[in-house]
Design an enzyme around this catalytic site. Structure first.
Site, PDB file in Angstrom:
ATOM      1  N   LYS A  32     -39.426  22.970  31.804  1.00  0.00           N
ATOM      2  CA  LYS A  32     -38.886  21.737  31.269  1.00  0.00           C
ATOM      3  C   LYS A  32     -39.956  20.890  30.587  1.00  0.00           C
ATOM      4  O   LYS A  32     -39.794  20.477  29.426  1.00  0.00           O
ATOM      5  CB  LYS A  32     -38.274  20.955  32.434  1.00  0.00           C
ATOM      6  N   THR A  33     -41.057  20.670  31.289  1.00  0.00           N
ATOM      7  CA  THR A  33     -42.122  19.840  30.727  1.00  0.00           C
ATOM      8  C   THR A  33     -42.674  20.457  29.450  1.00  0.00           C
ATOM      9  O   THR A  33     -42.965  19.765  28.470  1.00  0.00           O
ATOM     10  CB  THR A  33     -43.265  19.677  31.749  1.00  0.00           C
ATOM     11  N   ASP A 219     -36.370  12.039  30.617  1.00  0.00           N
ATOM     12  CA  ASP A 219     -36.606  13.096  31.597  1.00  0.00           C
ATOM     13  C   ASP A 219     -35.860  12.757  32.886  1.00  0.00           C
ATOM     14  O   ASP A 219     -35.580  11.598  33.152  1.00  0.00           O
ATOM     15  CB  ASP A 219     -38.122  13.186  31.858  1.00  0.00           C
ATOM     16  N   GLU A 220     -35.544  13.751  33.681  1.00  0.00           N
ATOM     17  CA  GLU A 220     -34.869  13.541  34.976  1.00  0.00           C
ATOM     18  C   GLU A 220     -33.620  12.680  34.810  1.00  0.00           C
ATOM     19  O   GLU A 220     -33.398  11.732  35.567  1.00  0.00           O
ATOM     20  CB  GLU A 220     -35.816  12.868  35.989  1.00  0.00           C
ATOM     21  N   GLN A 250     -30.914  18.890  41.231  1.00  0.00           N
ATOM     22  CA  GLN A 250     -32.101  18.206  41.742  1.00  0.00           C
ATOM     23  C   GLN A 250     -31.893  16.696  41.804  1.00  0.00           C
ATOM     24  O   GLN A 250     -32.846  15.922  41.831  1.00  0.00           O
ATOM     25  CB  GLN A 250     -33.316  18.535  40.880  1.00  0.00           C
ATOM     26  N   ARG A 597     -40.146  24.482  44.959  1.00  0.00           N
ATOM     27  CA  ARG A 597     -41.528  24.113  44.641  1.00  0.00           C
ATOM     28  C   ARG A 597     -42.451  25.303  44.808  1.00  0.00           C
ATOM     29  O   ARG A 597     -43.577  25.315  44.327  1.00  0.00           O
ATOM     30  CB  ARG A 597     -42.040  22.979  45.564  1.00  0.00           C
TER      31      ARG A 597
END
Length: 737
Positions: A32-33, A219-220, A250, A597
């Site tokens: 994503k980043t 983002d998010e 998430q 993670r």
DNA sequence: CCAGGCGAGTTTTTT
DNA sequence: ACTCGCCTGG
């Protein structure tokens, strides 16, 4: 710039979709980043967009900094400017520092953090004589925040009130808002609310900022709340080049007002939207991904993605059920050493649901001299001495800020006690002024004891001097002046404890921070804004080999090895979440976030006994229900199984007591002898907390309590079909089950 | 006014 | 266990 070789098809598609609304559903570990940063680079390099026309909004400073860093590395040097990459809150502060006068605040407003807010609520509650047994200030604050974020007024609350505590809430809310206004202060929620209000009331302002940033990225997005959503709508007033990235699986901040609906209904808000799913995971092994996917598949509220990976299958997930938190911590330490031996540079995260679980872990790691870093908990800026000095600085710019003024009015002690401050506060409410104003009135009227007036005069002169100095001195010079003028360090030196030494050390650190900020060319205002907006998550240092943090804090990070601890029902999922399906789903998402993670190895641990408050009773815990949602073939279980007695040994009654002491966390620390139980059904010494037993009449049960020892040993047993029974071990015909 | 002692409540997650 | 607010005696 050619991205085709660096990105997969979907990622490339996402990067190249620059015009019009885009919704990127980015699964965990799907790059994503990478997509966001490349998209910025693409806009600048290939679409002739000037960097400063791009606004990217994130939730944490950490995420923003990381993104800035990556974008800067990607863009060629010598650009005209940088894209604005900022958190929602910092963006709003920047905006309001320019424009807030339109809303009748001055640009010098102070930001109130949660502790500051609580101070105000407490003060108001007291003044309004709220019955604290009905509602605590904390609850009131939570309700106020919720109301504000949903655009509700005190009157709305009053209208909807169906029991006294809500009336109290509404009244406190009303007065709370007045006092903040009087203090020229904005709380965290206000930062967003006032920005939205500004745009609502002054459409040209919205147009100005929308025009200034023709390209917007968020983002998010699954974590945005209603106000953030409205802000996004305003910023897309003159264009619809908005690209939001998110993952409904998430979404873990609903309790803070995040509205999962924002992402679920993005298509309705922007009909031209292009939806791109990133489903290839680059982070985790097949086993980890399969396990995490299986868990989150139990949720109903999701759009549904199918993550896949080309990574190897990797190890199984290891589950360890420990006797108690000590043993769990030992296991954590042991595994860390094991992995460090294999690879000295390995990074490991130890995660937990609630902060208090970190204590035992820390203790053990410290005892073994292992270098770890704890992320979150209380941050530097939450320490008393730091808050004190920050308060002095804040007041130097805005003496009307009553919360911070009251914080320091008698720190160090200068003879202005509670009686006096009560009078001042009362006077302030009466005259509709700030406490600072009340001090001036009190001095003028001189209706207080002479000694008090003298003290107030001295304090007033001191602050006035700081206010003057703030205009000409640098951040660090002003801070030095404050420390000298208040004799703050002298106060700590007098204490002469190790604790106070530490505090002095912290103050030196603050001085360094002020000096650095000065060197960056920041004004005092910016330094204080920064201090107000840094968060726990920002403390994460990726070079640290071992990081301890909550699952929430871990979001957005990745580690070769991850250990999730405290997987017990009532703890995770948290007891306050298991009653309601939506909340339970959020807990499950949190577990999903934690699992994903991990890159190579995932450990899950739980304990049979958990101590909650201090040394009080240990509670028996059941393994988290989420554990059974992981396909069995993906898990290997190590250590003792739950079905066996908690502590296995044969021996004298003395040993029994000893073992019970150990289980109870008593003083006796010597290890319990661990002899395997023989084939015998009856074991004289095995009556220990948590042991499963069988009674001829009552059937199966679990030992909940033991009292006495030897022949006098009494047991409290919870039977599945007959409830609690108390019995004497010697006579009860109990068998191990 | 202030220090020190006592009792109550505490622990969900945080920008 | 730990913190915080309240009370008491100087």
């Amino acid at each position: 710039m050619d991205f085709a070789k660096l990105l997969n098809t979907e990622q490339l598609h996402a990067v190249e979709s620059t015009e019009g609304p885009v919704l990127i559903l980015a699964g965990a570990g799907s790059g994503k980043t990478r997509v966001i940063t490349y998209r910025v680079a693409h806009l600048v390099e290939n679409r002739d967009v000037r960097p400063e026309q791009i606004l990217a909004v994130t939730f944490t400073n950490k995420a923003a900094d990381q993104m800035k860093f990556r974008v800067r590395n990607l863009l060629r040097a010598a650009r005209s400017g940088d894209p604005l990459i900022s958190t929602f809150h910092s963006f709003c502060v920047r905006l309001l520092r320019r424009e807030i006068e339109a809303l009748n605040y001055t640009r010098d407003f102070t930001i109130y953090d949660e502790a500051d807010q609580l101070q105000v609520v407490k003060g108001v509650s007291k003044d309004l004589k709220v019955d604290e047994r009905l509602v605590t200030p904390k609850t009131i604050l939570a309700r106020i925040s919720h109301a504000k974020n949903h655009g509700k007024t005190p009157q709305n609350l009053l209208d909807d009130s169906w029991e006294p505590s809500w009336e109290y809430t509404a009244n406190v809310f009303n007065e709370y808002e007045k006092r903040l206004k009087k203090s020229n202060a904005l709380d965290f929620d206000d930062l967003l609310i006032k920005a939205v209000e500004l745009f609502d009331k002054f459409p040209p302002a919205a147009e100005k900022y929308s025009t200034r940033f023709p390209y917007l990225m968020v983002d998010e997005y699954q974590d945005t709340n209603h106000m953030q959503y409205r802000l996004v709508r305003h910023l897309t007033r003159v264009h619809d080049n908005v690209c939001v990235v998110g993952d409904e699986d998430q979404s873990i901040y609903s309790w803070r007002g995040a509205d999962i609906q924002n992402i679920l209904s993005f298509e309705k808000d922007f009909p031209r939207v292009r939806i791109i799913k990133l489903e290839q995971n680059y982070r985790s092994t097949k086993n980890i991904l399969a396990a995490a996917s299986a868990v989150v598949a139990h949720n109903e509220l999701r759009k549904g993605k199918t993550l896949w990976t080309q990574n190897p299958s990797g190890d199984l997930i290891t589950y360890m059920e420990a006797t108690d938190a000590e043993e769990e911590a030992m296991y954590v330490a042991d595994r860390i050493l094991f992995h460090q031996k294999a690879d000295p540079s390995v990074r490991i995260a130890v995660l937990y649901r609630t902060n208090f679980l970190s204590r035992v872990l820390e203790e053990k790691l410290r005892r073994y001299n292992m270098k770890y870093r704890i992320v979150g908990g209380f941050s530097f800026y939450e320490r008393a001495e730091i808050k004190d000095l920050i308060s002095y600085l804040t007041v130097s710019l805005n003496p009307d800020d009553s919360v911070h003024l009251l914080r320091v009015i008698n720190t160090p002690p200068r003879g202005i006690g509670k009686t006096t401050t009560d009078i001042l506060e009362e006077l302030a409410v009466e005259r509709g002024t700030s406490v600072w104003g009340a001090i001036e009135i009190a001095i003028e009227q001189a209706r207080l004891p002479m000694r008090t007036i003298r003290a107030l005069e001295a304090f007033h002169a001191l602050i006035a001097e700081f206010v003057r100095a703030a205009e000409e001195l640098s951040n660090s010079a002003l801070l030095e002046k404050i420390i000298a003028g208040t004799k703050y360090i002298e106060m700590l030196e007098e204490e002469g404890t190790e604790e106070s030494e530490n505090r002095i050390e912290n103050i030196r650190e603050l001085l360094t921070a002020a000096e650095e900020s000065h060197e960056r060319g920041e004004k005092l205002r910016e330094f204080l804004d920064h201090a107000a907006l840094v968060s726990d998550q920002d403390a994460y240092d990726e070079r640290s080999p071992i990081s301890l943090m909550t699952l929430h804090t871990a979001k957005g990070l990745e580690f070769p090895v991850v250990m999730i601890t405290g997987l017990e029902d009532g703890l995770f999922p948290h007891s306050r979440s298991i009653m309601e399906a939506p909340q339970l789903e959020e807990e499950r998402r949190l577990f999903y976030v934690g699992m994903t993670r991990a890159e190579h190895k995932l450990y899950l641990t739980s304990t049979r006994f958990r101590r909650y408050f201090g040394n009080m009773d240990q509670q028996i815990s059941e393994p988290s229900r989420f554990l059974s949602e992981i396909p069995e073939e993906l898990i290997e279980e190590v250590g003792e199984r739950r079905r066996k007695p908690a502590v296995k040994f044969e021996g004298t009654s003395y040993d029994t007591v000893d073992a019970v002491m150990k289980v109870l966390g008593g003083a006796e620390k010597k290890p319990a002898p661990s002899v395997q139980p023989g084939p015998k059904k009856k074991l004289a010494g095995a009556w220990v907390l948590g042991t499963r037993v069988k009674h001829p009449k009552y059937g199966y049960g679990t030992i909940l309590r033991t009292e006495g020892s030897g022949d006098d040993l009494k047991l409290t047993v919870s039977f599945i079909s007959h409830g609690l029974k108390k019995m004497i071990a010697k006579y009860a015909e109990l068998e191990l089950a």
